[in-house]
Design a protein around this motif. Sequence first.
Motif, PDB file in Angstrom:
ATOM      1  N   ALA A   9       0.833  -1.148  -0.096  1.00  0.00           N
ATOM      2  CA  ALA A   9       0.177  -0.007   0.053  1.00  0.00           C
ATOM      3  C   ALA A   9       0.964   1.238  -0.159  1.00  0.00           C
ATOM      4  O   ALA A   9       2.125   1.068   0.401  1.00  0.00           O
ATOM      5  CB  ALA A   9      -0.768   0.033   1.251  1.00  0.00           C
ATOM      6  N   GLN A  10       0.250   2.434  -0.551  1.00  0.00           N
ATOM      7  CA  GLN A  10       1.143   3.627  -0.405  1.00  0.00           C
ATOM      8  C   GLN A  10       0.635   4.436   0.677  1.00  0.00           C
ATOM      9  O   GLN A  10      -0.478   4.255   1.253  1.00  0.00           O
ATOM     10  CB  GLN A  10       0.744   4.294  -1.866  1.00  0.00           C
ATOM     11  N   SER A  11       1.408   5.431   0.985  1.00  0.00           N
ATOM     12  CA  SER A  11       0.848   6.317   2.197  1.00  0.00           C
ATOM     13  C   SER A  11       1.552   7.526   1.649  1.00  0.00           C
ATOM     14  O   SER A  11       2.668   7.818   0.870  1.00  0.00           O
ATOM     15  CB  SER A  11       1.525   6.040   3.479  1.00  0.00           C
ATOM     16  N   VAL A  12       1.049   8.867   2.290  1.00  0.00           N
ATOM     17  CA  VAL A  12       1.670  10.086   1.951  1.00  0.00           C
ATOM     18  C   VAL A  12       1.779  10.848   3.162  1.00  0.00           C
ATOM     19  O   VAL A  12       0.756  10.759   4.114  1.00  0.00           O
ATOM     20  CB  VAL A  12       0.795  11.062   0.939  1.00  0.00           C
ATOM     21  N   THR A  13       2.937  11.611   3.439  1.00  0.00           N
ATOM     22  CA  THR A  13       3.180  12.425   4.796  1.00  0.00           C
ATOM     23  C   THR A  13       3.375  13.813   4.216  1.00  0.00           C
ATOM     24  O   THR A  13       4.254  14.242   3.573  1.00  0.00           O
ATOM     25  CB  THR A  13       4.272  12.056   5.524  1.00  0.00           C
ATOM     26  N   GLN A  14       2.495  14.562   4.766  1.00  0.00           N
ATOM     27  CA  GLN A  14       2.750  16.126   4.673  1.00  0.00           C
ATOM     28  C   GLN A  14       3.052  16.592   6.169  1.00  0.00           C
ATOM     29  O   GLN A  14       1.991  16.769   6.848  1.00  0.00           O
ATOM     30  CB  GLN A  14       1.479  16.644   4.009  1.00  0.00           C
ATOM     31  N   ARG A  45       6.204  20.513   1.708  1.00  0.00           N
ATOM     32  CA  ARG A  45       6.714  19.240   1.774  1.00  0.00           C
ATOM     33  C   ARG A  45       5.844  18.154   1.684  1.00  0.00           C
ATOM     34  O   ARG A  45       4.712  18.080   2.275  1.00  0.00           O
ATOM     35  CB  ARG A  45       7.677  19.271   3.007  1.00  0.00           C
ATOM     36  N   CYS A  46       6.182  17.062   0.953  1.00  0.00           N
ATOM     37  CA  CYS A  46       5.535  15.814   0.626  1.00  0.00           C
ATOM     38  C   CYS A  46       6.693  14.626   0.746  1.00  0.00           C
ATOM     39  O   CYS A  46       7.311  14.717  -0.179  1.00  0.00           O
ATOM     40  CB  CYS A  46       4.750  15.993  -0.674  1.00  0.00           C
ATOM     41  N   ASN A  47       6.282  13.663   1.545  1.00  0.00           N
ATOM     42  CA  ASN A  47       6.983  12.727   1.219  1.00  0.00           C
ATOM     43  C   ASN A  47       5.968  11.212   1.214  1.00  0.00           C
ATOM     44  O   ASN A  47       5.080  11.448   1.759  1.00  0.00           O
ATOM     45  CB  ASN A  47       7.887  12.253   2.559  1.00  0.00           C
ATOM     46  N   TYR A  48       6.393  10.459   0.430  1.00  0.00           N
ATOM     47  CA  TYR A  48       5.482   9.069   0.187  1.00  0.00           C
ATOM     48  C   TYR A  48       6.415   7.800   0.544  1.00  0.00           C
ATOM     49  O   TYR A  48       7.533   7.798   0.652  1.00  0.00           O
ATOM     50  CB  TYR A  48       5.187   9.315  -1.353  1.00  0.00           C
ATOM     51  N   SER A  49       5.419   6.941   0.727  1.00  0.00           N
ATOM     52  CA  SER A  49       6.062   5.449   0.995  1.00  0.00           C
ATOM     53  C   SER A  49       5.154   4.422   0.055  1.00  0.00           C
ATOM     54  O   SER A  49       4.238   4.560  -0.119  1.00  0.00           O
ATOM     55  CB  SER A  49       5.813   4.966   2.359  1.00  0.00           C
ATOM     56  N   SER A  50       6.072   3.541  -0.700  1.00  0.00           N
ATOM     57  CA  SER A  50       5.542   2.655  -1.696  1.00  0.00           C
ATOM     58  C   SER A  50       6.531   1.483  -2.067  1.00  0.00           C
ATOM     59  O   SER A  50       7.838   2.045  -1.998  1.00  0.00           O
ATOM     60  CB  SER A  50       4.983   3.396  -2.922  1.00  0.00           C
ATOM     61  N   LYS A  92      -6.971   4.214  -7.827  1.00  0.00           N
ATOM     62  CA  LYS A  92      -7.085   4.913  -6.445  1.00  0.00           C
ATOM     63  C   LYS A  92      -5.738   5.947  -6.217  1.00  0.00           C
ATOM     64  O   LYS A  92      -4.844   5.765  -6.613  1.00  0.00           O
ATOM     65  CB  LYS A  92      -7.019   4.083  -5.469  1.00  0.00           C
ATOM     66  N   LEU A  93      -6.279   7.262  -5.544  1.00  0.00           N
ATOM     67  CA  LEU A  93      -5.293   8.033  -5.115  1.00  0.00           C
ATOM     68  C   LEU A  93      -5.324   7.995  -3.698  1.00  0.00           C
ATOM     69  O   LEU A  93      -6.339   8.150  -2.991  1.00  0.00           O
ATOM     70  CB  LEU A  93      -5.730   9.329  -5.544  1.00  0.00           C
ATOM     71  N   THR A  94      -4.093   7.965  -2.996  1.00  0.00           N
ATOM     72  CA  THR A  94      -3.961   8.007  -1.604  1.00  0.00           C
ATOM     73  C   THR A  94      -3.394   9.454  -1.290  1.00  0.00           C
ATOM     74  O   THR A  94      -2.512   9.970  -1.978  1.00  0.00           O
ATOM     75  CB  THR A  94      -2.993   7.055  -1.151  1.00  0.00           C
ATOM     76  N   PHE A  95      -4.001  10.318  -0.385  1.00  0.00           N
ATOM     77  CA  PHE A  95      -3.914  11.549  -0.193  1.00  0.00           C
ATOM     78  C   PHE A  95      -3.240  11.748   0.912  1.00  0.00           C
ATOM     79  O   PHE A  95      -3.466  10.899   1.893  1.00  0.00           O
ATOM     80  CB  PHE A  95      -5.347  12.546  -0.022  1.00  0.00           C
ATOM     81  N   GLY A  96      -2.501  13.004   1.294  1.00  0.00           N
ATOM     82  CA  GLY A  96      -1.911  13.379   2.407  1.00  0.00           C
ATOM     83  C   GLY A  96      -3.086  14.284   3.198  1.00  0.00           C
ATOM     84  O   GLY A  96      -4.195  14.361   2.554  1.00  0.00           O
ATOM     85  N   THR A  97      -2.564  14.656   4.382  1.00  0.00           N
ATOM     86  CA  THR A  97      -3.616  15.270   5.325  1.00  0.00           C
ATOM     87  C   THR A  97      -3.618  16.769   4.839  1.00  0.00           C
ATOM     88  O   THR A  97      -4.561  17.419   5.592  1.00  0.00           O
ATOM     89  CB  THR A  97      -3.171  15.241   6.546  1.00  0.00           C
TER      90      THR A  97
END
Lengths: 115, 113
Positions: A1-6, A22-27, A102-107
């Motif tokens: 799964a993907q994740s996004v951190t803002q 800033r945006c960091n992602y995990s995949s 699907k899009l996975t969004f940050g907060t």
Amino acid sequence: AQSVTQLDSQVPVFEEAPVELRCNYSSSVSVYLFWYVQYPNQGLQLLLKYLSGSTLVKGINGFEAEFNKSQTSFHLRKPSVHISDTAEYFCAVSKANFGNEKLTFGTGTRLTIIP
Amino acid sequence: GAGVSQTPSNKVTEKGKYVELRCDPISGHTALYWYRQSLGQGPEFLIYFQGTGAADDSGLPNDRFFAVRPEGSVSTLKIQRTERGDSAVYLCASSLRGAQGYTFGSGTRLTVV
């Protein structure tokens, strides 16, 4: 799964100053990356996207972002902000292959421009 | 139409009631998506249609939530026995090219009192 951190929930910036959101992602797989802007009581509007190729992506309204695979980042920048840039900004990720919708969004990061 | 249209723009309902939210996508867009955006959060995926069928409904939180797209165009998100925790903005998007080409509607703000 993907994740996004803002990491920055709110960023105040003086008018005409530069800004970086800033945006960091995990995949575990290759990704497409997006920045969306949301003005009050409106839907999301695409600012820019990275699909492949050049890591520096230019978008609308003078924004640009750079894809950094080693740092898993996709930071958004603008050299000189305007009052009209006040909005919520969302970074998003999707798997980089057809059929993954699907899009996975940050907060989100709320950008406030100070006159 | 020129854009994705969502109706109503605002809906206030009492706890326990049934609600329907409508999405009218861009003409010719075969893919349609529903997302939910709670206060202070980014949008969260609910369901995706390719044509008339739900290709991925993994984001629907429970069996009170259901969506249909009977003719491959307009979609309706249906919520039964609404709860206060269902209060959110429900966003619809349509696309011709998957995640690369979303166009979002302005959303329906649902408030359950």
